[in-house]
Design an enzyme around this catalytic site. Structure first.
Site, PDB file in Angstrom:
ATOM      1  N   ARG A  98     -89.728 -18.479 121.755  1.00 24.37           N
ATOM      2  CA  ARG A  98     -90.507 -19.695 121.481  1.00 24.37           C
ATOM      3  C   ARG A  98     -90.546 -20.840 122.765  1.00 24.37           C
ATOM      4  O   ARG A  98     -91.325 -21.285 123.297  1.00 24.37           O
ATOM      5  CB  ARG A  98     -90.077 -20.676 120.479  1.00 24.37           C
ATOM      6  CG  ARG A  98     -90.089 -19.896 119.371  1.00 24.37           C
ATOM      7  CD  ARG A  98     -89.303 -20.685 118.235  1.00 24.37           C
ATOM      8  NE  ARG A  98     -89.245 -20.034 116.837  1.00 24.37           N
ATOM      9  CZ  ARG A  98     -88.141 -20.008 116.143  1.00 24.37           C
ATOM     10  NH1 ARG A  98     -87.042 -20.451 116.443  1.00 24.37           N
ATOM     11  NH2 ARG A  98     -88.281 -19.731 114.906  1.00 24.37           N
ATOM     12  N   LYS A 205     -78.036  -6.150 113.271  1.00 24.66           N
ATOM     13  CA  LYS A 205     -77.341  -6.706 112.321  1.00 24.66           C
ATOM     14  C   LYS A 205     -77.358  -8.322 112.361  1.00 24.66           C
ATOM     15  O   LYS A 205     -77.704  -8.826 113.050  1.00 24.66           O
ATOM     16  CB  LYS A 205     -75.865  -6.129 112.041  1.00 24.66           C
ATOM     17  CG  LYS A 205     -74.998  -6.648 113.222  1.00 24.66           C
ATOM     18  CD  LYS A 205     -73.695  -6.601 113.286  1.00 24.66           C
ATOM     19  CE  LYS A 205     -73.072  -7.245 112.207  1.00 24.66           C
ATOM     20  NZ  LYS A 205     -71.630  -7.881 112.556  1.00 24.66           N
ATOM     21  N   ASP A 234     -75.673  -0.156 114.920  1.00 24.78           N
ATOM     22  CA  ASP A 234     -74.400  -0.610 114.634  1.00 24.78           C
ATOM     23  C   ASP A 234     -73.642  -0.203 115.723  1.00 24.78           C
ATOM     24  O   ASP A 234     -73.524   0.789 116.102  1.00 24.78           O
ATOM     25  CB  ASP A 234     -73.790   0.442 113.379  1.00 24.78           C
ATOM     26  CG  ASP A 234     -72.616   0.009 113.028  1.00 24.78           C
ATOM     27  OD1 ASP A 234     -71.614  -0.356 113.928  1.00 24.78           O
ATOM     28  OD2 ASP A 234     -72.087  -0.316 111.964  1.00 24.78           O
ATOM     29  N   HIS A 235     -73.355  -1.174 116.660  1.00 21.27           N
ATOM     30  CA  HIS A 235     -73.055  -0.862 117.998  1.00 21.27           C
ATOM     31  C   HIS A 235     -71.569  -0.222 117.893  1.00 21.27           C
ATOM     32  O   HIS A 235     -71.251   0.395 119.075  1.00 21.27           O
ATOM     33  CB  HIS A 235     -72.887  -2.260 118.713  1.00 21.27           C
ATOM     34  CG  HIS A 235     -71.532  -2.960 118.760  1.00 21.27           C
ATOM     35  ND1 HIS A 235     -71.721  -3.848 117.534  1.00 21.27           N
ATOM     36  CD2 HIS A 235     -70.616  -3.309 119.402  1.00 21.27           C
ATOM     37  CE1 HIS A 235     -70.595  -4.465 117.626  1.00 21.27           C
ATOM     38  NE2 HIS A 235     -69.784  -4.141 118.676  1.00 21.27           N
ATOM     39  N   LYS A 239     -69.974   3.365 120.626  1.00 22.65           N
ATOM     40  CA  LYS A 239     -68.560   3.313 121.334  1.00 22.65           C
ATOM     41  C   LYS A 239     -68.093   4.895 121.851  1.00 22.65           C
ATOM     42  O   LYS A 239     -68.186   5.620 120.832  1.00 22.65           O
ATOM     43  CB  LYS A 239     -67.467   2.788 120.744  1.00 22.65           C
ATOM     44  CG  LYS A 239     -67.925   1.034 120.723  1.00 22.65           C
ATOM     45  CD  LYS A 239     -66.792   0.355 119.649  1.00 22.65           C
ATOM     46  CE  LYS A 239     -67.107  -0.889 119.592  1.00 22.65           C
ATOM     47  NZ  LYS A 239     -67.108  -1.804 120.742  1.00 22.65           N
ATOM     48  N   GLU A 273     -58.853  -8.778 116.435  1.00 23.67           N
ATOM     49  CA  GLU A 273     -59.543  -9.696 117.417  1.00 23.67           C
ATOM     50  C   GLU A 273     -58.788 -10.667 117.960  1.00 23.67           C
ATOM     51  O   GLU A 273     -58.485 -11.337 116.812  1.00 23.67           O
ATOM     52  CB  GLU A 273     -60.917  -9.924 117.300  1.00 23.67           C
ATOM     53  CG  GLU A 273     -62.131  -8.686 117.035  1.00 23.67           C
ATOM     54  CD  GLU A 273     -63.293  -9.422 116.752  1.00 23.67           C
ATOM     55  OE1 GLU A 273     -64.439  -9.672 117.513  1.00 23.67           O
ATOM     56  OE2 GLU A 273     -63.794  -9.589 115.586  1.00 23.67           O
ATOM     57  N   ASP A 292     -69.124  -9.134 107.688  1.00 23.08           N
ATOM     58  CA  ASP A 292     -69.556  -8.880 109.113  1.00 23.08           C
ATOM     59  C   ASP A 292     -68.900  -7.627 109.858  1.00 23.08           C
ATOM     60  O   ASP A 292     -69.483  -7.130 110.745  1.00 23.08           O
ATOM     61  CB  ASP A 292     -68.641 -10.047 109.923  1.00 23.08           C
ATOM     62  CG  ASP A 292     -69.073 -10.100 111.342  1.00 23.08           C
ATOM     63  OD1 ASP A 292     -70.259 -10.011 111.720  1.00 23.08           O
ATOM     64  OD2 ASP A 292     -67.970 -10.391 112.074  1.00 23.08           O
ATOM     65  N   HIS A 297     -69.276  -1.611 110.582  1.00 16.73           N
ATOM     66  CA  HIS A 297     -68.446  -0.816 111.653  1.00 16.73           C
ATOM     67  C   HIS A 297     -67.403  -0.092 110.899  1.00 16.73           C
ATOM     68  O   HIS A 297     -67.124   1.166 111.363  1.00 16.73           O
ATOM     69  CB  HIS A 297     -67.781  -1.964 112.752  1.00 16.73           C
ATOM     70  CG  HIS A 297     -68.970  -2.822 113.261  1.00 16.73           C
ATOM     71  ND1 HIS A 297     -70.122  -2.432 113.392  1.00 16.73           N
ATOM     72  CD2 HIS A 297     -68.715  -4.286 113.616  1.00 16.73           C
ATOM     73  CE1 HIS A 297     -70.781  -3.680 113.883  1.00 16.73           C
ATOM     74  NE2 HIS A 297     -69.803  -4.583 114.200  1.00 16.73           N
ATOM     75  N   LYS A 397     -59.842 -11.769 112.570  1.00  6.52           N
ATOM     76  CA  LYS A 397     -60.178 -12.640 113.597  1.00  6.52           C
ATOM     77  C   LYS A 397     -58.956 -13.413 113.865  1.00  6.52           C
ATOM     78  O   LYS A 397     -57.943 -13.531 113.251  1.00  6.52           O
ATOM     79  CB  LYS A 397     -61.249 -13.652 113.764  1.00  6.52           C
ATOM     80  CG  LYS A 397     -62.492 -12.572 113.622  1.00  6.52           C
ATOM     81  CD  LYS A 397     -63.528 -13.664 113.979  1.00  6.52           C
ATOM     82  CE  LYS A 397     -65.128 -12.874 113.981  1.00  6.52           C
ATOM     83  NZ  LYS A 397     -65.186 -11.973 115.078  1.00  6.52           N
TER      84      LYS A 397
HETATM   85  C1  BG6 Z   1     -69.813  -7.830 115.893  1.00  5.75           C
HETATM   86  C2  BG6 Z   1     -69.387  -8.944 114.774  1.00  5.75           C
HETATM   87  O1  BG6 Z   1     -70.629  -7.044 114.959  1.00  5.75           O
HETATM   88  O2  BG6 Z   1     -69.102  -7.146 116.181  1.00  5.75           O
HETATM   89  C3  BG6 Z   1     -68.577  -9.891 115.714  1.00  5.75           C
HETATM   90  O3  BG6 Z   1     -70.430  -9.676 114.306  1.00  5.75           O
HETATM   91  C4  BG6 Z   1     -67.186  -8.981 116.148  1.00  5.75           C
HETATM   92  O4  BG6 Z   1     -67.867 -10.880 114.692  1.00  5.75           O
HETATM   93  C5  BG6 Z   1     -67.829  -7.848 117.078  1.00  5.75           C
HETATM   94  O5  BG6 Z   1     -66.520  -9.821 117.217  1.00  5.75           O
HETATM   95  C6  BG6 Z   1     -66.852  -6.814 117.494  1.00  5.75           C
HETATM   96  O6  BG6 Z   1     -67.206  -6.106 118.321  1.00  5.75           O
HETATM   97  P1  BG6 Z   1     -66.788  -5.687 119.532  1.00  5.75           P
HETATM   98  O7  BG6 Z   1     -67.575  -4.531 120.382  1.00  5.75           O
HETATM   99  O8  BG6 Z   1     -66.330  -6.556 120.497  1.00  5.75           O
HETATM  100  O9  BG6 Z   1     -65.143  -5.090 119.224  1.00  5.75           O
END
Ligand code: BG6
Length: 546
Positions: A98, A205, A234-235, A239, A273, A292, A297, A397
């Protein structure tokens, strides 16, 4: 006709075929070299055997181009692909957002953030060329006119840059914007491609916040794009070590025969994390750790560890097996949730000796928030293979360390010879380190050198970095390439997402009911609440120390 990439679908064509160098038995002296034997020896057979599906030239339109994801992940990933020579030169990015901005301003801002977040140092000469492929398109998401002008702009880009009518729409905007964007893409005719070209959509997501909203989102997406065109990201699946799980299991003959309830005592999956909510409280307050991280994941990792061998390596064969795992998750009765699921939130504490505030003191967090930042749970899969094998998941976290791993704990050897005066750690444990220091290790028992018979656990260790001599690409690099090649293997299918939500809903519903178990607390910088330790202690087990 479903879309096909230019070459065979599936995983094989992404794997470098590694033929081990011949190793004489006498060379295997030290357990630490196990799996690492080819470490410093150039292997001429290793290179050049990749049969990767060719990523095709295309225009990538990013909705939400001024947001965090674009700056931290997407553009750095594309830059790294360009720097490694993996990106077709014609690939062009059109940022759709925007705020008014010129192409030049957009490029300069991305230049700064890419320097900050890129995996490898940004080279000025490469950036200069790469940045010429970045363009900015200013429009409201609801404004039909903005899409009509996008059509013209994309046609012009096709002519000038050779993107061949291929379009990849990346949804990095807020989920409430998805519907107007999808409708407008369809109205502008951008959901279909010209003959010989393709149009695909990547959805970030959160993919819904419960089963009902995920189904609704799937319905809305399917009004504009078919399932074959839809890539739900879904990243974690991008990996490197996550991809290696199937290779470990199905390309080696030694693991699969013992990969079952007869030999495996239990499995632990941890995603820890040190980070807190990092300015994402608006989203996180509505999500919490279960939605989350676990819904997507962790359940995806579980699927890769627990699935049966697919009939072939096509995207659908693999996803057919994964979805069966989610379907076989034993549902808790409402009165079991308090026993088998721990939810917790961090209080003030310290990470690396630096004080950090409590979750409830973070910016934009409700001071009475009941949102969980930690979850631990015990799962069972109702299948023959996994009958009564507990699978423990934990995610949190503000834990002392950032690490994601899967550990497979094998049953103890019979108590006949060496285990009489039972030593404490006497299980074989196979650890798959997803991050950091990607690799695999196996703990086994060995005799301590000397005249008496003393036994201690030792570790055989494989590290990606040293064995293959190069850093693993970032998850987004791999996933963006796959989407450009038309390979959906590492993306979640509609049924997988919905099944996962159905399971998560059963927990969320119990948490919001009148007999909800109370939220527990843990100090930032600790390994979570006592209740999580008790969860395993009740079964006579303990979390692996990371
Ligand atoms: C994301 C979550 O999908 O994955 C985050 O929304 C999280 O809360 C993150 O920190 C962790 O991904 P990575 O690749 O940093 O381990």
């Amino acid at each position: 006709m479903p879309e096909q990439p230019e070459r065979i679908r599936g995983w094989t064509h992404r794997l470098k075929v590694c033929v081990p160098l011949p190793v004489e038995p006498s060379e295997v002296r030290d357990v630490s070299t196990w799996l690492d034997m080819t470490k410093d020896q150039p292997n001429p057979l290793r290179e050049g055997l990749s049969t990767r599906a060719v990523p095709q030239p295309c225009a990538i339109v990013i909705f939400g181009a001024t947001g965090d994801l674009t700056h931290r992940k997407l553009i750095p990933a594309l830059y790294n692909l360009a720097a490694d020579g993996e990106l077709p030169p014609a690939v062009t990015v059109v940022g759709f957002a925007r705020r008014p901005k010129t192409d030049e301003e957009f490029r300069n801002q991305l230049g700064e953030t890419t320097r900050q977040f890129s995996r490898q140092e940004v080279r000025d000469d490469i950036w200069k060329t790469f940045s010429q492929s970045l363009f900015y398109h200013q429009s409201e998401f609801e404004d039909e006119g903005g899409y009509r002008s996008l059509v013209k702009r994309l046609d012009q880009i096709d002519e000038e840059r050779g993107t061949r009518g291929n379009r990849l729409f990346y949804f990095a905007a807020a989920p409430e914007q998805f519907e107007p964007i999808l409708k407008n893409l369809k109205a502008a005719g951008l959901n279909t491609a010209k003959k010989g070209s393709w149009a695909r959509v990547i959805i970030e997501k959160p993919f819904g916040r419960d089963l009902a909203s995920a189904q609704e989102l799937n319905r809305v997406v399917s009004n504009s794009f078919s399932e074959d065109q839809t890539y739900r990201i879904d990243h974690f699946l991008g990996k490197e070590t996550a991809q290696n799980i199937l290779v470990l299991r199905f390309a080696n003959a030694i693991f699969e025969p013992i990969w079952n309830a007869r030999y495996i005592d239990h499995i632990q999956i941890t995603a820890a994390e040190t980070l807190g909510v990092e300015g994402r409280a608006g989203y996180y307050e509505t999500a919490g750790a279960l939605r989350d991280m676990v819904q997507n994941h962790l359940l995806q990792l579980l699927c890769l560890v627990a699935m049966e061998a697919p009939t072939d390596l096509s995207a659908d064969s693999i996803r057919d097996e994964k979805v069966k795992v989610v379907r076989s998750l034993r549902r808790y009765r409402a009165d079991e949730i308090a026993k088998w699921v721990v939810r917790s939130q961090y209080t003030a504490g310290a990470i690396n000796a630096e004080p950090v505030p409590a979750y409830r003191e973070e910016e934009r967090v409700n001071p009475n928030s009941e949102t969980e930042t930690y979850v631990a749970l015990r799962l069972l899969l109702d299948t023959w293979r996994w009958s009564e094998v507990p699978i423990y998941l934990r995610v949190g976290k503000r834990l002392p360390k950032s690490a994601t791993e899967i550990s497979v704990h094998f049953k103890k050897a019979p108590m006949v010879l060496f285990n009489r005066d039972s030593i404490e750690h006497d299980q074989n444990v196979l650890v798959i380190r997803i991050q950091p220091d990607e690799g695999i290790s196996l703990r086994m028992m060995a005799k301590i050198p000397g005249t008496s018979l003393r036994i201690e656990p030792v570790k055989m260790d494989f590290h990606y970095g040293t064995s293959f001599g190069k850093a693993s690409p970032e998850a987004y690099e791999r996933l963006l390439l796959d989407a450009k090649s038309g390979d959906a293997t590492l993306f979640a299918r509609r049924d997988e997402v919905e099944e996962a939500w159905a399971f998560i809903d059963s927990i969320e519903n119990a948490w919001s009911g009148k007999d909800a178990p109370p939220l527990t607390f843990y100090p930032a910088g600790s390994w979570g609440p006592e209740e999580a330790d008790e969860l395993l202690a009740r079964d006579g087990r303990a979390w692996r120390r990371l």
